[in-house]
Design a protein around this motif. Structure first.
Motif, PDB file in Angstrom:
ATOM      1  N   LYS A   9      12.191  39.810  51.447  1.00  0.00           N
ATOM      2  CA  LYS A   9      12.963  41.012  51.166  1.00  0.00           C
ATOM      3  C   LYS A   9      13.214  41.791  52.467  1.00  0.00           C
ATOM      4  CE  LYS A   9      12.758  44.774  47.812  1.00  0.00           C
ATOM      5  NZ  LYS A   9      12.175  45.997  48.414  1.00  0.00           N
ATOM      6  N   ILE A  12      15.913  40.136  54.576  1.00  0.00           N
ATOM      7  CA  ILE A  12      17.250  40.384  54.031  1.00  0.00           C
ATOM      8  C   ILE A  12      17.695  41.804  54.364  1.00  0.00           C
ATOM      9  CG2 ILE A  12      18.525  40.676  51.862  1.00  0.00           C
ATOM     10  CD1 ILE A  12      17.131  38.158  50.865  1.00  0.00           C
ATOM     11  N   GLU A  13      16.783  42.747  54.242  1.00  0.00           N
ATOM     12  CA  GLU A  13      17.152  44.128  54.564  1.00  0.00           C
ATOM     13  C   GLU A  13      17.503  44.302  56.040  1.00  0.00           C
ATOM     14  OE1 GLU A  13      14.873  46.377  50.916  1.00  0.00           O
ATOM     15  OE2 GLU A  13      13.839  46.131  52.835  1.00  0.00           O
ATOM     16  N   GLU A  16      20.893  42.847  56.566  1.00  0.00           N
ATOM     17  CA  GLU A  16      21.902  43.760  56.030  1.00  0.00           C
ATOM     18  C   GLU A  16      22.181  44.905  57.005  1.00  0.00           C
ATOM     19  OE1 GLU A  16      21.368  43.193  51.181  1.00  0.00           O
ATOM     20  OE2 GLU A  16      20.452  44.908  52.178  1.00  0.00           O
TER      21      GLU A  16
END
Ligand SMILES: Nc1nc2c(ncn2[C@@H]2O[C@H](COP(=O)(O)OP(=O)(O)O)[C@@H](O)[C@H]2O)c(=O)[nH]1
Ligand SMILES: [Mg+2]
Lengths: 130, 201
Positions: A9, A12-13, A16
């Motif tokens: 997670k 991915i952050e 992003e």
């Protein structure tokens, strides 16, 4: 089943954040980080794009594979730039690492030269995160 | 290589319909597209040549709800069956999680079924995958042709030709009528997703 690329997670952050800062904030419509199986890993847009990203990724994976196979036939490792220009919107593809592609959709407000620069910077930063 | 996104709690699973040209792969997806319209958010994508044949692949994304708090997105693909398109067939197999082999029941297609299955084995090997270890369902399509007096292969023959060693679950089917199309799909999804459960905590 084998899972070749697993992202946390946090990864991915971070990815992003990079895509937001390097590309979306500069006027790019939408970006998709995807693998060559056609899976969507990260998708961000500027809030105005409403593309079918899963179909885009499936077609982009096929297209990238086909173009790479053409490169091999004429004795090239790969073609460094993959770019499809439309009247209003254009698509740019770039390899991030083996098996990962970054797809960028942008309009006439963004120049190709500037986009390539920004994509290269984003890719450099993403490579340190994975 | 199902892709898990822990942030969106979403899993993408790739299922490929494989088999000889004109066996009914595209017809399977077209039926699913009509029958399950409500679960399919986007249009089916097909890359065709003139003459309506699959050039590259068909693609149909399909939501099956949640497992252990993750939403499962099934991506159905078909390959082009014609022999000359092996390079594109191989591209579509990249990252495959489960396979439906659509065999043509017509008598005349017996050799083509066998050759296509052999081709599948070889193409999987190119990705270091073994046909014995991947979720696989056999579909013996076009059973309806018997009603028109067209000679078809018996289920026993098809089993012997294609499935004697693989021992995969199999379905006699008619993609054009929709017989066992959903059953085939549900079976491959169940097999593929069950290997996924362990991975999702
Ligand atoms: N009689 C009969 N014809 C079928 C069936 N499934 C497909 N077909 C026909 O077979 C031809 C090839 O089907 P298609 O789905 O394009 O095959 P693909 O090449 O495997 O994608 C088409 O004319 C279909 O209408 C079936 O169950 N019964
Ligand atoms: Mg087809």
């Amino acid at each position: 089943m084998d899972f070749t690329i697993d992202f946390t997670k946090e990864q991915i952050e971070s990815i992003e954040d990079v895509l937001q800062q390097e590309l979306i904030d500069l006027g790019v419509q939408s970006v998709i980080l995807m693998d060559l199986a056609g899976n969507v890993i990260v998708n961000l847009d500027n809030g105005h794009a409403n593309h079918d990203v899963f179909s885009l990724a499936a077609l982009a994976a096929g297209n990238y594979g086909a173009v790479s196979a053409m490169a091999n036939i004429i004795g090239e490792q790969e073609f460094s730039l993959l770019f499809h220009k439309g009247e209003k919107e254009s698509i740019h593809f770039s390899k991030v690492v083996e098996d990962l592609l970054l797809l960028t959709i942008f309009n006439r407000d963004v120049s190709l030269g500037f986009l390539r620069l920004k994509v290269a910077e984003a890719i450099k930063r993403i490579q340190t995160l994975i | 290589m199902a892709l898990i996104n822990p942030k969106k709690r979403e899993v993408q699973v790739k299922i490929v319909y494989y088999g000889p040209g004109r066996g009914g792969k595209t017809t399977n997806l077209e039926y699913i597209n009509r029958k399950f319209k409500k679960r399919i958010l986007n249009e089916m994508v097909t890359v065709k040549t003139y003459g309506d044949r699959t050039l590259f692949f068909d693609f149909l994304p399909f939501d099956i709800g949640e497992i252990k708090g993750h939403s499962i997105k099934i991506q159905l693909y078909t390959v082009p069956g014609q022999v000359k398109y092996n390079a594109t067939r191989r591209l579509v197999l990249r990252g495959v999680d489960g396979i439906v082999f659509v065999a043509d029941s017509m008598d005349l297609r017996r050799e083509m079924n066998i050759r296509s299955l052999q081709n599948l084995k070889e193409n999987l090997e190119a990705f270091s995958k073994n046909i014995f270890n991947i979720p696989l369902v056999m579909q013996y399509n076009k059973r309806d042709l018997a009603d028109e007096g067209i000679p078809i292969l018996s289920e026993e023959t098809l089993q012997k030709d294609l499935n004697s060693r693989l021992n995969a679950p199999y379905f006699p089917a008619s993609a054009i009528r929709g017989d066992n199309v959903a059953a085939t799909m549900k079976k491959i999804i169940a097999l593929t997703v069950s290997s996924l459960r362990k991975k999702l905590q």
